[in-house]
Design a protein around this motif. Structure first.
Motif, PDB file in Angstrom:
ATOM      1  N   HIS A   5       0.851  -1.187   0.000  1.00 26.41           N
ATOM      2  CA  HIS A   5       0.000   0.000   0.000  1.00 26.41           C
ATOM      3  C   HIS A   5       0.887   1.238   0.000  1.00 26.41           C
ATOM      4  O   HIS A   5       1.941   1.254   0.632  1.00 26.41           O
ATOM      5  CB  HIS A   5      -0.901   0.024   1.237  1.00 26.41           C
ATOM      6  N   PHE A   6       0.437   2.258  -0.661  1.00 27.13           N
ATOM      7  CA  PHE A   6       1.156   3.528  -0.712  1.00 27.13           C
ATOM      8  C   PHE A   6       0.244   4.626  -0.181  1.00 27.13           C
ATOM      9  O   PHE A   6      -0.945   4.655  -0.486  1.00 27.13           O
ATOM     10  CB  PHE A   6       1.591   3.844  -2.144  1.00 27.13           C
ATOM     11  N   PHE A   7       0.799   5.518   0.604  1.00 29.47           N
ATOM     12  CA  PHE A   7       0.034   6.596   1.209  1.00 29.47           C
ATOM     13  C   PHE A   7       0.718   7.925   0.937  1.00 29.47           C
ATOM     14  O   PHE A   7       1.929   7.998   0.767  1.00 29.47           O
ATOM     15  CB  PHE A   7      -0.090   6.367   2.725  1.00 29.47           C
ATOM     16  N   HIS A   8      -0.090   8.977   0.935  1.00 32.09           N
ATOM     17  CA  HIS A   8       0.442  10.316   0.692  1.00 32.09           C
ATOM     18  C   HIS A   8       1.117  10.898   1.923  1.00 32.09           C
ATOM     19  O   HIS A   8       1.938  11.817   1.802  1.00 32.09           O
ATOM     20  CB  HIS A   8      -0.673  11.254   0.218  1.00 32.09           C
ATOM     21  N   SER A   9       0.756  10.373   3.089  1.00 29.60           N
ATOM     22  CA  SER A   9       1.348  10.905   4.316  1.00 29.60           C
ATOM     23  C   SER A   9       1.346   9.841   5.404  1.00 29.60           C
ATOM     24  O   SER A   9       0.620   8.844   5.333  1.00 29.60           O
ATOM     25  CB  SER A   9       0.554  12.123   4.805  1.00 29.60           C
ATOM     26  N   GLU A  12      -2.143   9.689   6.984  1.00 32.06           N
ATOM     27  CA  GLU A  12      -3.082   8.865   6.196  1.00 32.06           C
ATOM     28  C   GLU A  12      -2.839   7.387   6.451  1.00 32.06           C
ATOM     29  O   GLU A  12      -3.784   6.610   6.618  1.00 32.06           O
ATOM     30  CB  GLU A  12      -2.945   9.177   4.707  1.00 32.06           C
ATOM     31  N   MET A  13      -1.595   6.984   6.489  1.00 29.35           N
ATOM     32  CA  MET A  13      -1.262   5.574   6.718  1.00 29.35           C
ATOM     33  C   MET A  13      -1.796   5.102   8.070  1.00 29.35           C
ATOM     34  O   MET A  13      -2.429   4.052   8.165  1.00 29.35           O
ATOM     35  CB  MET A  13       0.252   5.365   6.674  1.00 29.35           C
ATOM     36  N   PHE A  14      -1.567   5.890   9.124  1.00 31.41           N
ATOM     37  CA  PHE A  14      -2.025   5.483  10.449  1.00 31.41           C
ATOM     38  C   PHE A  14      -3.544   5.516  10.565  1.00 31.41           C
ATOM     39  O   PHE A  14      -4.135   4.705  11.269  1.00 31.41           O
ATOM     40  CB  PHE A  14      -1.360   6.309  11.547  1.00 31.41           C
TER      41      PHE A  14
END
Length: 61
Positions: A5-9, A12-14
Motif C-alpha cells: 500500500h502507498f500513502f500520501h502521508s 493517512e497511513m495510520f
C-alpha cells in the motif's frame, strides 16, 4: 498474501491502519467474544496505539 500500500502521508497511513485494525478486532469480538492483540515496542507504531486506545471496542479490562 503480501499486499503493498502507498500513502500520501504518515497520518493517512495510520488512519487507514487504525480503521483496518478496528474492523478486525470488532469482528473477532463479535465472532469469538474475546480477542488478543500483540504489539511491538518502540516509538514508530505509537500513533496507531494511541488511536486504538481511543476506540471503544466493548471489551472488558
Amino acid at each position: 498474501m503480501i499486499r503493498e500500500h502507498f500513502f500520501h502521508s504518515r497520518h493517512e497511513m495510520f488512519t487507514v491502519l487504525t480503521v483496518h485494525c478496528q474492523r478486525i478486532l470488532e469482528s473477532a469480538l463479535k465472532i469469538k467474544g474475546d480477542v488478543s492483540l500483540l504489539l511491538s515496542g518502540g516509538s514508530t507504531p505509537r500513533p496507531l496505539y494511541e488511536a486504538l486506545s481511543e476506540i471503544d471496542l466493548g471489551w472488558a479490562v
